[in-house]
Design a protein around this motif. Structure first.
Motif, mmCIF file in Angstrom:
data_model
loop_
_atom_site.group_PDB
_atom_site.id
_atom_site.type_symbol
_atom_site.label_atom_id
_atom_site.label_comp_id
_atom_site.label_asym_id
_atom_site.label_seq_id
_atom_site.Cartn_x
_atom_site.Cartn_y
_atom_site.Cartn_z
ATOM 1 N N VAL A 104 -3.564 6.041 -6.173
ATOM 2 C CA VAL A 104 -3.160 7.444 -6.197
ATOM 3 C C VAL A 104 -2.882 7.876 -4.765
ATOM 4 C CG1 VAL A 104 -3.902 9.773 -6.758
ATOM 5 C CG2 VAL A 104 -4.582 7.878 -8.209
ATOM 6 N N MET A 105 -1.831 8.655 -4.583
ATOM 7 C CA MET A 105 -1.514 9.082 -3.240
ATOM 8 C C MET A 105 -1.002 10.509 -3.192
ATOM 9 S SD MET A 105 0.910 7.435 -0.483
ATOM 10 C CE MET A 105 1.892 8.876 -0.666
ATOM 11 N N THR A 106 -1.390 11.227 -2.137
ATOM 12 C CA THR A 106 -0.961 12.606 -1.954
ATOM 13 C C THR A 106 0.346 12.644 -1.182
ATOM 14 O OG1 THR A 106 -3.267 13.230 -1.761
ATOM 15 C CG2 THR A 106 -1.651 14.829 -0.998
ATOM 16 N N GLU A 107 1.311 13.372 -1.686
ATOM 17 C CA GLU A 107 2.547 13.575 -0.941
ATOM 18 C C GLU A 107 2.632 15.073 -0.635
ATOM 19 O OE1 GLU A 107 4.441 10.995 -0.111
ATOM 20 O OE2 GLU A 107 6.192 11.995 0.726
ATOM 21 N N ALA A 108 2.331 15.414 0.602
ATOM 22 C CA ALA A 108 2.352 16.828 0.969
ATOM 23 C C ALA A 108 3.786 17.327 1.027
ATOM 24 C CB ALA A 108 1.689 17.015 2.328
ATOM 25 N N ASP A 109 3.983 18.641 0.884
ATOM 26 C CA ASP A 109 5.313 19.179 1.145
ATOM 27 C C ASP A 109 5.191 20.200 2.279
ATOM 28 O OD1 ASP A 109 8.000 19.318 0.949
ATOM 29 O OD2 ASP A 109 8.066 20.646 -0.788
ATOM 30 N N ILE A 110 6.162 20.152 3.173
ATOM 31 C CA ILE A 110 6.075 20.930 4.401
ATOM 32 C C ILE A 110 7.341 21.748 4.574
ATOM 33 C CG2 ILE A 110 5.832 20.803 6.920
ATOM 34 C CD1 ILE A 110 4.561 17.991 6.421
ATOM 35 N N ASP A 111 7.186 23.011 4.951
ATOM 36 C CA ASP A 111 8.339 23.801 5.372
ATOM 37 C C ASP A 111 8.282 23.869 6.888
ATOM 38 O OD1 ASP A 111 10.587 25.518 5.260
ATOM 39 O OD2 ASP A 111 9.254 27.218 5.598
ATOM 40 N N PRO A 112 9.062 23.017 7.578
ATOM 41 C CA PRO A 112 8.948 22.943 9.032
ATOM 42 C C PRO A 112 9.842 23.973 9.719
ATOM 43 C CG PRO A 112 10.445 21.252 8.258
ATOM 44 C CD PRO A 112 10.042 22.062 7.047
ATOM 45 N N LEU B 42 -0.929 11.576 5.304
ATOM 46 C CA LEU B 42 -2.328 11.463 4.897
ATOM 47 C C LEU B 42 -2.791 12.674 4.107
ATOM 48 C CD1 LEU B 42 -4.034 9.699 7.913
ATOM 49 C CD2 LEU B 42 -2.981 8.743 5.879
ATOM 50 N N GLY B 43 -1.984 13.741 4.092
ATOM 51 C CA GLY B 43 -2.254 14.832 3.169
ATOM 52 C C GLY B 43 -3.328 15.805 3.602
ATOM 53 N N TRP B 44 -3.793 15.734 4.856
ATOM 54 C CA TRP B 44 -4.701 16.800 5.246
ATOM 55 C C TRP B 44 -4.355 17.439 6.578
ATOM 56 C CZ3 TRP B 44 -8.709 15.179 8.835
ATOM 57 C CH2 TRP B 44 -8.850 13.811 8.948
ATOM 58 N N GLY B 45 -3.124 17.232 7.024
ATOM 59 C CA GLY B 45 -2.614 18.054 8.114
ATOM 60 C C GLY B 45 -3.120 17.708 9.497
ATOM 61 N N GLY B 46 -3.896 16.631 9.631
ATOM 62 C CA GLY B 46 -4.358 16.226 10.965
ATOM 63 C C GLY B 46 -3.301 15.390 11.650
ATOM 64 N N TRP B 47 -3.285 15.399 12.974
ATOM 65 C CA TRP B 47 -2.276 14.605 13.689
ATOM 66 C C TRP B 47 -2.893 13.704 14.736
ATOM 67 C CZ3 TRP B 47 -3.246 16.466 18.395
ATOM 68 C CH2 TRP B 47 -3.756 17.774 18.476
ATOM 69 N N ASN C 293 0.845 -1.194 0.000
ATOM 70 C CA ASN C 293 0.000 0.000 0.000
ATOM 71 C C ASN C 293 0.890 1.256 0.000
ATOM 72 O OD1 ASN C 293 -1.700 2.110 0.680
ATOM 73 N ND2 ASN C 293 -2.905 0.885 2.107
ATOM 74 N N PRO C 294 0.709 2.151 -0.988
ATOM 75 C CA PRO C 294 1.616 3.305 -1.121
ATOM 76 C C PRO C 294 1.725 4.161 0.144
ATOM 77 C CG PRO C 294 0.110 3.200 -2.974
ATOM 78 C CD PRO C 294 -0.301 2.121 -2.042
ATOM 79 N N LEU C 295 0.636 4.225 0.911
ATOM 80 C CA LEU C 295 0.692 5.022 2.139
ATOM 81 C C LEU C 295 1.751 4.487 3.087
ATOM 82 C CD1 LEU C 295 -3.058 5.534 3.018
ATOM 83 C CD2 LEU C 295 -1.377 7.318 2.631
ATOM 84 N N LEU C 296 2.031 3.191 2.952
ATOM 85 C CA LEU C 296 2.968 2.564 3.885
ATOM 86 C C LEU C 296 4.391 2.590 3.348
ATOM 87 C CD1 LEU C 296 0.756 -0.485 4.892
ATOM 88 C CD2 LEU C 296 0.772 1.808 5.819
#
Lengths: 159, 665
Positions: free
Chosen positions: B580-588, B234-239, B162-165
């Motif tokens: 299909v999978m979302t890969e978010a990009d983050i500026d931490p 997961l691409g929607w910013g929840g934790w 599974n791509p998420l993994l």
């Protein structure tokens, strides 16, 4: 017997028991109250078509997304699609936002939201599952029931 | 051939687990030291064969042996090697083999590091761990064999993981989590062993403490990693979602937190003995309940493995036997236990009691919310419901606020009895905290929020009291450096753990109240403003990864026209599984994250885009790691080394080596 004159150990035990009873009582009361306000019932498309679901109350609904039913707005993120129990009962869902990755025509989804007075389901949240082989139990059950009916109706002809 | 060897060594491990459960127990019963001594070598053998079995499965993944059903379902020849290895625990069967291997690892560790125990006690503990391992291996062999073949017809290539993994988070998250889950079996085994002897003295608390702290620290790392992974993957910013499976890991953590505090009081003061035993039983029971929730599919969850009622029934039966058996034993044996000391209601003992009550109540509330869909369905003849995050927040948050108040005063309160003046003087640090946080929010925050001031002030109050306590112990002393070393590692562990909680709480509260987000339609050239940042959507392009192709956006971030960073969120298409999978990009950064994720293409060259500004979000995981670090630090305490030295000088019993170190919990 006065509280102050009790033996320290007995007093402690009483205190512990008191704390326990009051905190558990409060917690259970609060929890049940919160539960009452925050449970969302699931309705199948057939139930909604039959008018069994309340309008303007947060509920959940779901089914298979029908092929060629997804329509997008050209100006914002509004999307409208139809879910079905594959047994003739369809429900129109409208949603403003980003759909999950596994949302796709022909896949099972569950939406949380409210039924408006026109019988359109206005979703606040749309869920599709991580695992494409995984079927939400609600949808699996609805489909399985209909599958049995279908097999009786058409004598085992494939869908 | 190698695969059959793995299957075979799993069966051999089952035989060894039976021997480990039976022979030392018979030895205890018949007082035969020779049988009792066998526990050590049996534990080692058990671990070796479990490891061999695991290595064989790893070999099947490494060599792309798609004749093995589990490999065919969860791997692919194009999968990068590190993900082929983590795919071993990417689904049910292999992850439970890892679980069982870790159980073997803990058993071996107990047999190595507990030679300071009496021979009798060590035999009992290892026999109980062996008995639990029987259940785990039987579960694997009967319902979830990862070595099943698909011969004679097998697929040319695998269905892919599974791509998420396919991510670093999944390489480390499950092993850490299982170290915690399964580690709770060790205090459980100590508790049951002590119950069977009928002598519930403070010594068992000292034996259990380092094990419990470490297992709990691993669980903390596991949960923290899971939260971090969900955030960026997961691409929607929840934790945190109050999902059934998250709750499954959170409940043993809450009970474990109660347990490590209660154990400390039992060791130091000889009180709460029977309560502590009960907590140890429940901590492990909740671990098993977690396994049941995740692997049976009875609850709707984003994490659920494929549904299989047979597996659910097996775990449920195992759960009933373990919980029922241990509670029965508890009921029979516990009546004779007496506390060694009394305490006043102003004492630190009472504070820990409050901590325990609140944590247990919170666990009960989470359990109720998690299982309520099942209860409701049973009561109403099949009506299906879900319980949403509002329920959990409404119940959990007030309980935690009470807990933080207890946490602020507890570490500086006294055993037995604390002067009332200590409590009445607390208004000073409280007021200081409120003023400091209030001023910070007023001058820096975009809007004023009473909740943020209240919660962050509580976190600051906790820290202020810890700093004052530390300075009274160290900084105010004439000999500063020596007094720094005179504090026990348990004390430093407590400091780290509590500061970690404060940091995480500040992170959670500030993120929840000050996050700004926009979901919108963007085409190249479009600009959106959020929280003082300008996000400019420059272009879309195609990129190719090892086993996927992706649409990649270039989004430039500017402040006052000056470029800060460029973000490249992706929408990936994995060819083997057609996912299909979302890969978010983050500026931490320490004080804020900028988070950009792509939705889907929505006509023309426009895309749905999600833009988040998340202040202090890193503090949540940084706090979690600090908490875990605190747990690991405590095992460096001299008292536990004293047990080791006793072993080296071949002293059999370790009781009486309790050092008079400082009054740390």
């Amino acid at each position: 017997m006065k509280f102050g004159k009790m033996k320290p150990q007995r007093r402690n035990r009483l205190m512990i028991a008191g704390l326990l009873v009051s905190s558990v009582g409060t917690a259970v009361g609060l929890a049940l109250m919160a539960l009452n306000e925050n449970i969302n019932l699931f309705y199948s498309p057939a139930q909604i078509v039959r008018g069994e679901a309340p309008a303007n109350t947060t509920i959940r609904a779901g089914g298979m997304v029908l092929d060629n039913s997804v329509q997008r707005s050209t100006t914002d993120l509004r999307v409208t699609f139809q879910v079905s129990d594959m047994q003739g009962s369809d429900l129109t869902i409208t949603y403003v936002g980003i759909l999950p990755d596994l949302f796709r025509e022909g896949q099972g989804v569950i939406a949380r939201g409210q039924l408006n007075d026109q019988g359109v389901f206005v979703a606040e949240e749309v869920l599709a599952k991580h695992d494409e082989n995984y079927m939400p139990p609600e949808i699996a059950q609805t489909l399985a029931e209909n599958q049995q009916k279908l097999e009786v109706d058409v004598k085992g002809m494939p869908l | 051939m190698i695969v059959e060897l793995g299957h075979f060594s799993l069966i051999l491990a089952l035989g060894l687990a039976f021997s480990l459960a039976l022979l030392p127990a018979v030895g205890v019963y018949q007082r035969q030291p020779r049988l009792m001594q066998m526990a050590g070598s049996l534990s080692a053998g058990l671990f070796v064969f479990l490891l061999l079995s695991f290595v064989c499965l790893a070999y099947a993944f490494w060599t792309d042996d798609f004749s093995v059903a589990y490999v065919a379902r969860n791997s692919n020849s194009a999968l990068p090697l590190q993900y082929k290895m983590s795919a071993i625990w990417g689904a049910h069967e292999g992850s439970f083999l890892l679980w069982t291997l870790i159980m073997g690892g803990w058993t071996l560790a107990v047999s190595i590091f507990s030679r300071g125990l009496t021979l009798d006690m060590r035999a009992r503990v290892l026999a109980i761990l062996g008995a639990l391992t029987i259940g785990f291996i039987l579960f694997l062999l009967l319902t979830s064999n990862p070595f099943d073949r698909t011969l004679p017809v097998f697929p040319a290539d695998g269905a892919d993981l599974n791509p998420l993994l396919q991510d670093f988070g999944l390489i480390v998250h499950p092993p850490m989590l299982y170290m915690g889950y399964v580690g709770m079996a060790v205090p459980f085994a100590f508790a049951i062993a002590t119950l069977t002897t009928g002598r519930l003295d403070a010594a068992w608390a000292r034996w259990s403490r380092p094990w419990t702290n470490v297992a709990w620290a691993f669980l903390t790392v596991g949960i923290t990693l899971g939260s971090w992974w969900a955030y960026y993957e997961l691409g929607w910013g929840g934790w945190w979602f109050w999902d059934a499976v998250e709750n499954a890991s959170f409940m043993p953590w809450l009970i474990g937190t109660a347990l490590i505090h209660s154990l400390a009081v039992t060791e130091k003061r000889g009180v709460f003995k029977s309560w502590t035993v009960l907590l140890a039983i429940f901590a492990f029971s909740f671990s098993l309940l977690g396994a049941f929730i995740v692997r049976s599919g009875v609850l709707t969850s984003v994490h659920a493995f494929a549904v299989d009622p047979e597996r659910g029934m097996f775990i449920l039966a195992f759960l009933v036997v373990v919980i029922g058996g241990s509670l029965l034993l508890y009921a029979i044996k516990v009546s004779g236990i007496k506390s060694e000391a009394g305490f006043d209601w102003t004492s630190r003992e009472t504070m820990v009691l409050v901590n325990n009550l609140l944590l247990v109540t919170a666990t009960g509330a989470v359990l109720l919310g998690t299982l309520y869909p099942l209860i409701y369905e049973a009561l109403t003849d099949g009506k299906k419901i879900s319980v949403g995050p509002p329920y959990f927040n409404a119940v959990f948050v007030p309980l935690m606020l009470l807990l933080f108040a207890a946490m602020a005063v507890s570490p500086t309160s006294r055993w037995k009895k604390t002067p009332i003046a200590f409590f009445t003087q607390q208004w000073r640090p409280m007021l200081a905290s409120v003023l400091i946080v209030g001023a910070l929010v007023f001058f820096l925050g975009s809007s004023f929020s009473g909740v943020v001031v209240l919660v962050d002030a509580m976190a600051l109050w906790i820290v202020i009291n810890l700093v004052r306590d530390f300075s009274s112990k160290v900084a105010n002393k004439v000999q500063k450096i020596p007094s720094l070393f005179r504090q026990s590692m348990s004390y430093y562990g407590m400091l780290l753990g509590h500061v970690g909680i404060a940091v995480a709480v500040i992170g959670v509260c500030t993120t929840v109240y000050y996050t700004q987000e926009k979901d919108l339609r963007m085409a190249p050239g479009d600009v959106v403003n959020l929280a003082g940042y300008e996000f400019r959507f420059n272009e879309m392009r195609k990129v190719k990864g090892p086993n996927y192709i992706a649409d990649q956006a270039e989004i430039e971030v500017l402040v006052d026209g000056v470029r800060q960073t460029v973000l490249y969120p992706e929408k990936r298409f994995y060819e083997a599984s057609r996912n299909v999978m979302t890969e978010a990009d983050i500026d931490p950064s320490l004080f804020r994250d900028l988070y950009v994720a792509l939705g889907e293409p929505i006509g023309g060259d426009a895309w749905a885009v999600r833009v988040h500004y998340k202040p202090f979000v890193r503090w949540i995981w940084f706090g979690g790691l600090l908490i875990a670090l605190g747990g690991f630090t405590t095992i460096l305490d001299r008292r536990y080394r004293a047990v080791k030295q006793a072993r080296q000088t071949s002293v059999v019993s370790s009781s009486g080596s309790n050092s008079a170190s400082s009054a740390a919990i």
